[in-house]
Design a protein around this motif. Structure first.
Motif, PDB file in Angstrom:
ATOM      1  N   ARG A   1       0.831  -1.204   0.000  1.00  0.00           N
ATOM      2  CA  ARG A   1       0.000   0.000   0.000  1.00  0.00           C
ATOM      3  C   ARG A   1       0.867   1.257   0.000  1.00  0.00           C
ATOM      4  NH1 ARG A   1      -2.991  -3.261   3.544  1.00  0.00           N
ATOM      5  NH2 ARG A   1      -2.208  -2.180   5.408  1.00  0.00           N
ATOM      6  N   ALA A   2       2.017   1.207   0.705  1.00  0.00           N
ATOM      7  CA  ALA A   2       2.943   2.346   0.693  1.00  0.00           C
ATOM      8  C   ALA A   2       3.502   2.555  -0.718  1.00  0.00           C
ATOM      9  CB  ALA A   2       4.074   2.114   1.693  1.00  0.00           C
ATOM     10  N   ALA A   3       3.855   1.451  -1.367  1.00  0.00           N
ATOM     11  CA  ALA A   3       4.322   1.545  -2.754  1.00  0.00           C
ATOM     12  C   ALA A   3       3.214   2.077  -3.655  1.00  0.00           C
ATOM     13  CB  ALA A   3       4.795   0.180  -3.246  1.00  0.00           C
ATOM     14  N   GLY A   4       1.951   1.723  -3.306  1.00  0.00           N
ATOM     15  CA  GLY A   4       0.820   2.197  -4.079  1.00  0.00           C
ATOM     16  C   GLY A   4       0.701   3.716  -4.082  1.00  0.00           C
ATOM     17  N   TRP A   5       1.089   4.340  -2.958  1.00  0.00           N
ATOM     18  CA  TRP A   5       1.063   5.801  -2.921  1.00  0.00           C
ATOM     19  C   TRP A   5       2.025   6.392  -3.944  1.00  0.00           C
ATOM     20  CZ3 TRP A   5      -2.051   9.392  -1.273  1.00  0.00           C
ATOM     21  CH2 TRP A   5      -2.961   9.098  -0.262  1.00  0.00           C
ATOM     22  N   VAL A   6       3.205   5.803  -4.057  1.00  0.00           N
ATOM     23  CA  VAL A   6       4.188   6.289  -5.034  1.00  0.00           C
ATOM     24  C   VAL A   6       3.654   6.080  -6.452  1.00  0.00           C
ATOM     25  CG1 VAL A   6       6.558   6.088  -5.864  1.00  0.00           C
ATOM     26  CG2 VAL A   6       6.050   5.751  -3.425  1.00  0.00           C
ATOM     27  N   VAL A   7       3.055   4.911  -6.674  1.00  0.00           N
ATOM     28  CA  VAL A   7       2.489   4.618  -7.995  1.00  0.00           C
ATOM     29  C   VAL A   7       1.386   5.620  -8.329  1.00  0.00           C
ATOM     30  CG1 VAL A   7       1.198   2.932  -9.349  1.00  0.00           C
ATOM     31  CG2 VAL A   7       3.090   2.171  -7.893  1.00  0.00           C
TER      32      VAL A   7
END
Length: 579
Positions: A363-369
């Motif tokens: 989910r943290a990576a999703g913010w960057v995406v």
């Protein structure tokens, strides 16, 4: 030019809403387009047609008794997405299988083929027919590359009549293929068409000249010549079409033909009748018998001033199908029996979207995406006019607005998925579906498969690292090259994507951190995109006008360069925050 619109981005959706409201006795709205609002017997083969909007009565206007069972309706001059086609076909399916019919354009082929695969996998037997009637778009030896223009109607009409006669799916396909082989069209244009919100036509023709061999998406013609008189144009039409006889027909005299004299949008019916007067004289002098001719606007191109002639070389069975009655919003022939309206309760509801379980790291990576997709939408917004200008040099000029629609939809879907607790993979899948669905066209299909490929590499339950990102980009490259059939040197986005992926993989495998590796790869991609100005296109709508594109970069490669540079800024910002 088109004068009545609100936000150009919403034009197609608002047009479909109004069309359905005005034709409730024939059609009802479903996700992706329209289907019949009347009852179809169980076991009937469902004919689903489709393409970009802007061609009324094609494609929604020919849904109804005696013709199509549904139409997937894309954005302006952009093919519907695979999701739209699948949705319309599923809603119209009556258990006899589905035949997908569309014009032979790269985006349509990609999306309808993908939908066909999905429908077959879902247990709905599905086949397809790509119409190839435009003799000016490729030589006879390469007829599989020809575009579909007004001849769409003859093929769809024959297939629909076969379906309503109770033919099996295989037999309906056989009729459609035979109709396609026996259909030939040739067209001209006197001026280009102007999309809603655009400040100028997609292409222009000098005063007193006409473009010969134009398509129905605003593609420039193959050549320009002086404007003819009505009789001279009729003679040019007839001469061109009688030069090439379908296989199995050795002589002109004694044959029977269906006929369409089609107006592209601004040529008045009265003018068409003047042309038809001479067309009929010439065909009768050649010994042909004209069967149920159609003169009018049947496959248009917004406000384009132009016309085309279609000959449909009949046999006994095809003649019967050509003569069959039809009752649709935009095309009527003869008298059809009364049909029963469907009840509102019989319309299936869409299934709710389920968000898979994800890890906190994903989910943290999703913010960057998500921030990266927002950056994509922003850079496309800033360059939409330039992307359209580049694309219009040898194509149809819709790359900018198509990318804008896709990127905006992708960003909105990504945000919604993120707020619902999605991980990186599900977020990218949602963005991919929304991008492809909203953008349509070739670029919509390719960006859809690209985002999904990256998502598969990042996953929903792990903390993705630089190697996973490079693997995702490589997977996107492979998916685009496999799906779009393009190679380096074809003057497509692949010319920038391949060196971008290679550089990114090399930098990361050598130990370079992600933001720096991405920036270096982005610089390589930008240079490669610029270098496409020296290439001749070998694929897509620009192929017939290859020489015109020399000196101008490919729009898809150019937009890719802009996009990867915008993502580089996002990654650099996160690197600084981590420090």
């Amino acid at each position: 030019m088109t004068r009545l619109y609100n936000d150009p981005v919403d034009f197609a959706d608002e047009m479909i809403d109004g069309f359905v409201a005005a034709n409730k006795n024939h059609v009802r709205r479903v996700s992706g387009g329209v289907v019949r609002s009347t009852r179809t017997p169980e076991g009937t083969v469902a004919l689903i047609v489709g393409g970009g909007s802007g061609h009324y009565p094609a494609f929604g206007g020919i849904v109804g008794s005696g013709l199509a069972h549904g139409a997937a309706m894309g954005n302006l001059f952009a093919s519907p997405s695979a999701q739209q086609v699948e949705s319309v076909a599923t809603a119209a399916n009556r258990g006899g299988g589905v035949l997908l019919g569309y014009g032979n354009y790269a985006g349509d082929v990609l999306h309808f083929t993908q939908a066909q695969e999905k429908l077959n996998a879902a247990g709905i037997p599905t086949r397809s027919i790509a119409v190839t009637d435009d003799i000016s778009s490729a030589p006879l030896a390469e007829k599989e590359k020809r575009r579909g223009i007004a001849g769409d109607l003859t093929v769809f009409k024959a297939a629909a009549a076969a379906a309503e006669a109770g033919y099996s799916l295989d037999d309906v396909v056989g009729v459609a293929q035979r109709a396609n082989e026996r259909t030939r069209s040739f067209g001209v244009a006197f001026s280009g068409c102007t999309l809603p919100g655009a400040g100028a036509p997609l292409f222009s023709v000098p005063e007193g000249r006409m473009a010969v061999g134009m398509g129905i998406h605003g593609e420039p013609g193959i050549e320009e010549t002086d404007i003819s008189t009505a009789d001279e144009l009729a003679e040019r039409f007839v001469a061109a079409l009688l030069e090439e006889l379908p296989e199995g027909i050795d002589t002109v005299a004694g044959n029977r033909v269906g006929l369409i004299l089609n107006g592209l949008g601004s040529v008045k019916y009265e003018e068409l009748f003047v042309v038809y007067r001479r067309v009929s004289q010439l065909l009768e002098q050649a010994g042909l018998v004209i069967v149920d001719p159609e003169v009018g606007e049947l496959v248009t191109s917004f406000d384009m001033a132009g016309a085309s002639l279609t000959l449909f070389w009949l046999d006994d069975e095809l003649e019967g199908f050509w003569r069959k009655p039809a009752d649709t919003p935009g095309y009527r022939k003869g008298s059809v029996a009364a049909v029963e309206q469907l009840e509102a309760s019989e319309i299936a509801e869409a299934e709710a979207v389920i968000i898979p379980v994800s890890s906190a790291e994903s989910r943290a990576a999703g913010w960057v995406v998500y921030e990266a997709i927002e950056a994509i939408a922003s850079v496309v917004d800033s360059n939409v006019d330039e992307l359209g200008r580049i694309d219009a040099v040898a194509g149809d000029g819709d790359h900018g607005i198509g990318m804008q629609r896709g990127a905006r939809a992708g960003a909105a879907a990504a945000r919604e998925a993120l707020e619902a607790g999605a991980g990186a993979k599900t977020l990218l899948d949602s963005a991919a579906a929304a991008w492809a669905n909203r953008a349509g066209g070739t670029s919509g299909a390719l960006w859809g498969v690209a985002l999904s490929a990256v998502g598969a590499s990042l996953g929903d339950t792990m903390e993705p690292g630089p190697a996973d990102v490079a693997a995702g980009v490589a997977a996107a490259r492979d998916a685009i090259m496999s799906f779009g059939k393009a190679d380096v040197g074809d003057k497509t986005m692949v010319d920038a994507l391949v060196p971008f992926s290679a550089t990114l993989a090399d930098e990361i495998s050598g130990g370079t951190e992600l933001a720096t590796a991405w920036q270096r790869a982005a610089d390589v991609a930008t240079a490669a995109a610029t270098a496409t100005a020296d290439l001749l296109p070998r694929m897509g709508r620009a192929r017939p006008h290859a020489e015109k594109s020399l000196g101008t970069p490919d729009a898809g490669a150019y937009s890719l360069g802009l996009i990867v540079q915008s993502i580089a800024v996002v990654l650099a910002s996160h690197r600084e925050e981590e420090k």
